[in-house]
Design an enzyme around this catalytic site. Structure first.
Site, short mmCIF file in Angstrom:
data_model
loop_
_atom_site.label_atom_id
_atom_site.label_comp_id
_atom_site.label_asym_id
_atom_site.label_seq_id
_atom_site.Cartn_x
_atom_site.Cartn_y
_atom_site.Cartn_z
N GLY A 9 0.80 -1.22 0.00
CA GLY A 9 0.00 0.00 0.00
C GLY A 9 0.83 1.26 0.00
O GLY A 9 0.42 2.30 -0.53
N ASN A 10 2.06 1.19 0.59
CA ASN A 10 2.91 2.37 0.65
C ASN A 10 3.35 2.83 -0.73
O ASN A 10 3.74 3.98 -0.93
CB ASN A 10 4.15 2.07 1.49
CG ASN A 10 5.01 0.99 0.87
OD1 ASN A 10 4.62 -0.18 0.84
ND2 ASN A 10 6.18 1.35 0.38
N LYS A 122 -9.14 -7.69 7.78
CA LYS A 122 -8.47 -6.92 6.72
C LYS A 122 -8.75 -5.43 6.88
O LYS A 122 -9.90 -4.99 6.82
CB LYS A 122 -8.95 -7.41 5.35
CG LYS A 122 -8.23 -6.73 4.18
CD LYS A 122 -6.77 -7.09 4.15
CE LYS A 122 -6.07 -6.48 2.95
NZ LYS A 122 -4.62 -6.74 2.96
N LYS A 206 -3.88 -9.27 -0.61
CA LYS A 206 -3.21 -9.19 -1.91
C LYS A 206 -1.96 -10.05 -1.98
O LYS A 206 -1.62 -10.55 -3.04
CB LYS A 206 -2.86 -7.74 -2.24
CG LYS A 206 -1.59 -7.27 -1.61
CD LYS A 206 -1.04 -6.00 -2.18
CE LYS A 206 0.31 -5.69 -1.58
NZ LYS A 206 0.52 -6.08 -0.20
N LYS A 264 2.59 -11.63 4.53
CA LYS A 264 3.70 -11.66 3.56
C LYS A 264 4.60 -12.88 3.79
O LYS A 264 4.99 -13.57 2.85
CB LYS A 264 4.52 -10.37 3.65
CG LYS A 264 3.80 -9.13 3.15
CD LYS A 264 4.64 -7.89 3.32
CE LYS A 264 4.00 -6.69 2.64
NZ LYS A 264 2.63 -6.42 3.07
#
Length: 309
Positions: A9-10, A122, A206, A264
């Site tokens: 997102g960053n 989420k 994601k 992740k």
């Protein structure tokens, strides 16, 4: 190599920045510069987050009556198109004109019985102070949870089962197309009792959907680009250390935060275990070095003892 890069997102919107198109555009320009370098002589598939963007659209939806609100699957499709358009345009300014780019709206099947529907985790949308978050939760029937020192809305995040557009993605890659797909985890869909496909009020993680995409495409390298240089043990402690390389079996022995590095790490471990290729986690700024194997955390079955930075 065939490389799948999942943009954190960053890469689209840094924490605390305004949710404006211009702010996103400036961040995507920076991401495109890193991506363009690794697109040379490689097949490239780009995925991305959409938490802030889908949350913003949900807030804008408050202008409608409750029965007129757009569901999260539709908002997810909207953000896939919006973000993909920006990535395409900025990448198109950097790669040779003959290199095609394409954004594919991507539906991902989920299981209607997934336990995630009973435990929303989420994060989506902007961050709030606790009092404001509580008011919004009450007014909009939201579930909220702390995100660092702030509070955010949370929704269900079921596991991805199948990528409906996997064949056209393969066709595009055969034509040397840079493909932007499965944005925001993909559009969550499922079959009802009559085997009719319908959208789901959820947001798929994601990193996990990108891992499924990388696995289905038999990618040589799956990279999760974020805002930290590596996966760290004892994060924020005096003894913290970054992992340079590790075997997926050994990585399973460590715990990581569910709301940040956990998904992740799980995605990297799953990719490395299931197809025996390399997964990597690291900074977007060091993307070129991650591809070369000189930066980030690499997860591979071929690694013996863990190496630290």
């Amino acid at each position: 190599m065939r490389i799948v890069v999942a943009l954190g997102g960053n890469a689209l919107l840094k924490r605390g920045e305004p949710l404006t198109a211009q702010a996103q555009r400036e961040n995507i320009k920076i991401a495109a510069q890193a991506l363009a370098k690794i697109a040379i002589n490689n097949e490239l598939i780009i995925t991305h987050g959409n938490g802030p963007q889908v949350g913003l659209l949900a807030l804008q939806g408050n202008a409608y009556k409750p029965d007129e609100l757009y569901p999260l699957d539709v908002l997810g499709a909207e953000t896939e198109g919006m973000i993909g358009y920006m990535i395409e345009q900025e990448m198109g300014n950097l790669v040779p004109a003959e290199r095609p780019l394409a954004t594919l709206l991507t539906m991902i099947e989920v299981d209607p019985k997934d336990p995630a529907f009973n435990n929303p985790t989420k994060f989506i949308g902007p961050v709030y102070e606790e009092a404001e978050a509580n008011k919004l939760a009450k007014d909009n029937n939201w579930t909220i949870k702390p995100d660092g020192k702030k509070w955010r809305r949370v929704v269900a995040s079921p596991l991805p089962k199948r990528i409906f557009e996997i064949r056209p993605i393969r066709w595009l890659l055969e034509k040397n197309t840079i493909v932007i797909a499965s944005g925001g985890g993909g559009i969550p869909t499922m079959y009802d009792a009559d085997h009719h496909l319908k959208g789901v009020e959820a947001v798929i993680d994601k990193d996990l959907s990108s891992e499924l995409l990388a696995r289905e495409l038999d990618a040589d390298l799956y990279i999760m680009a974020t805002d930290v240089q590596a996966v760290y043990l004892d994060w924020a402690m005096p003894q913290q250390r970054g992992i340079k390389s590790i075997n997926p079996a050994d990585l399973a022995n460590y715990d990581f935060a569910t709301g940040s590095m956990g998904p992740k790490v799980n995605a990297a471990r799953q990719f490395a275990e299931k197809i025996g290729k390399v997964a990597a986690i690291g900074s977007l700024e060091e993307l070129e070095q991650i591809v070369k194997g000189t930066a980030g955390t690499r997860v591979s079955k071929l690694v013996g003892a863990m190496e630290s930075y």
